[in-house]
Design a protein around this motif. Sequence first.
Motif, PDB file in Angstrom:
ATOM      1  N   LEU A 206     -75.664  27.164 -58.358  1.00 15.24           N
ATOM      2  CA  LEU A 206     -76.504  28.300 -57.974  1.00 15.24           C
ATOM      3  C   LEU A 206     -77.960  27.989 -58.278  1.00 15.24           C
ATOM      4  O   LEU A 206     -78.290  27.450 -59.341  1.00 15.24           O
ATOM      5  N   SER A 207     -78.840  28.332 -57.331  1.00 18.10           N
ATOM      6  CA  SER A 207     -80.271  28.129 -57.541  1.00 18.10           C
ATOM      7  C   SER A 207     -80.837  29.230 -58.418  1.00 18.10           C
ATOM      8  O   SER A 207     -80.156  30.208 -58.737  1.00 18.10           O
ATOM      9  N   LYS A 208     -82.080  29.101 -58.759  1.00 17.58           N
ATOM     10  CA  LYS A 208     -82.789  30.171 -59.447  1.00 17.58           C
ATOM     11  C   LYS A 208     -82.817  31.395 -58.546  1.00 17.58           C
ATOM     12  O   LYS A 208     -82.886  31.290 -57.324  1.00 17.58           O
ATOM     13  N   GLY A 209     -82.767  32.583 -59.143  1.00 19.46           N
ATOM     14  CA  GLY A 209     -82.835  33.809 -58.367  1.00 19.46           C
ATOM     15  C   GLY A 209     -84.272  34.267 -58.152  1.00 19.46           C
ATOM     16  O   GLY A 209     -85.128  34.080 -59.023  1.00 19.46           O
ATOM     17  N   ASP A 223     -88.961  49.369 -40.232  1.00 19.76           N
ATOM     18  CA  ASP A 223     -87.919  48.712 -41.010  1.00 19.76           C
ATOM     19  C   ASP A 223     -88.044  49.165 -42.460  1.00 19.76           C
ATOM     20  O   ASP A 223     -89.156  49.184 -43.011  1.00 19.76           O
ATOM     21  N   ILE A 224     -86.924  49.526 -43.070  1.00 18.44           N
ATOM     22  CA  ILE A 224     -86.910  49.942 -44.464  1.00 18.44           C
ATOM     23  C   ILE A 224     -86.418  48.760 -45.302  1.00 18.44           C
ATOM     24  O   ILE A 224     -85.371  48.172 -45.016  1.00 18.44           O
ATOM     25  N   PHE A 225     -87.203  48.411 -46.321  1.00 16.30           N
ATOM     26  CA  PHE A 225     -86.885  47.271 -47.172  1.00 16.30           C
ATOM     27  C   PHE A 225     -86.548  47.726 -48.587  1.00 16.30           C
ATOM     28  O   PHE A 225     -87.164  48.664 -49.100  1.00 16.30           O
ATOM     29  N   LEU A 226     -85.585  47.049 -49.198  1.00 16.23           N
ATOM     30  CA  LEU A 226     -85.233  47.320 -50.586  1.00 16.23           C
ATOM     31  C   LEU A 226     -85.254  46.009 -51.357  1.00 16.23           C
ATOM     32  O   LEU A 226     -85.089  44.932 -50.772  1.00 16.23           O
ATOM     33  N   PRO A 227     -85.467  46.048 -52.666  1.00 16.98           N
ATOM     34  CA  PRO A 227     -85.483  44.822 -53.462  1.00 16.98           C
ATOM     35  C   PRO A 227     -84.082  44.246 -53.639  1.00 16.98           C
ATOM     36  O   PRO A 227     -83.122  44.991 -53.875  1.00 16.98           O
ATOM     37  N   VAL A 228     -83.968  42.944 -53.508  1.00 16.77           N
ATOM     38  CA  VAL A 228     -82.696  42.241 -53.707  1.00 16.77           C
ATOM     39  C   VAL A 228     -82.954  40.993 -54.540  1.00 16.77           C
ATOM     40  O   VAL A 228     -84.064  40.456 -54.562  1.00 16.77           O
ATOM     41  N   TRP A 229     -81.927  40.539 -55.222  1.00 15.17           N
ATOM     42  CA  TRP A 229     -81.962  39.227 -55.864  1.00 15.17           C
ATOM     43  C   TRP A 229     -81.375  38.235 -54.876  1.00 15.17           C
ATOM     44  O   TRP A 229     -80.265  38.424 -54.371  1.00 15.17           O
ATOM     45  N   ALA A 230     -82.118  37.161 -54.575  1.00 14.46           N
ATOM     46  CA  ALA A 230     -81.681  36.158 -53.605  1.00 14.46           C
ATOM     47  C   ALA A 230     -81.479  34.811 -54.292  1.00 14.46           C
ATOM     48  O   ALA A 230     -82.298  34.385 -55.110  1.00 14.46           O
TER      49      ALA A 230
END
Length: 254
Positions: A206-209, A223-230
């Motif tokens: 797994l890479s850094k998030g 467009d509605i955006f929400l914060p995510v960890w990728a």
Amino acid sequence: MQFKRIKILMLILFFLLDIFLLNWWRSGQVPQEQVTDANTNIISEMKKQKIQLPKFGTAVHYSGYVAAQHGDRHEMSLPSNIDITSGNHSTTVVAKFKQDISKKIGTNASETVLAAYSAGYRYNPVLTADKTNSDRVYSQRIEGLPVLADSGIMTFQYNKSGRLTGFTKRQLVNIEKLRDARATITEEDAIIALYRYNEIGSGDRLSKGYLSYDRTLTVNGYDIFLPVWAFEAYSGNEKYVLKINAFTGDNLSE
């Protein structure tokens, strides 16, 4: 007088309701010590399964929902010396350079790199790592966070010699905050969520998030955006982007 009494009564009721909701919320909280212990146990279990984890963070960040529209390509900031081949796509610029560009992105600054930075784009390691070719992806930033959706990225293409040949660009405009920022889950919590959802298993890496913004829905042209960890995950010869809702911990991976 009657109106004044009603007003005072309403204030008292609201105050009592706030106390009730606060006590109810506290009663449902798990002590931080228990959360920390549980996380430590799960991380240890992952390491026993030879899952390669990044040096992850445990800090709480704050973010909120935002809305944005797709920008028109005729209003975008673009470098000179390009041929645009976008056709009828009014929100997308597909460009080829009229002559070979001798400088690579990431070495000496070129006009194209400056164009990316001037419009608020920054190199995106997760989206670039997910490419199967030599393309490099730059993300527009909203409230300091990179965008994952196609509507806010700029992708640079290279030939087999590693020379820059062209790019594709989309841009978000009319960006609006929809609510005040609130706490997100930590990078560690997001990694544990991926494990619980069986998105990573024995031998995976797994890479850094990266806390990012991703599109969740479209309302009235916004467009509605929400914060995510990728994260970028590697399993054998496969690689893919994994995403966790940074507010709820839900799995948003495709």
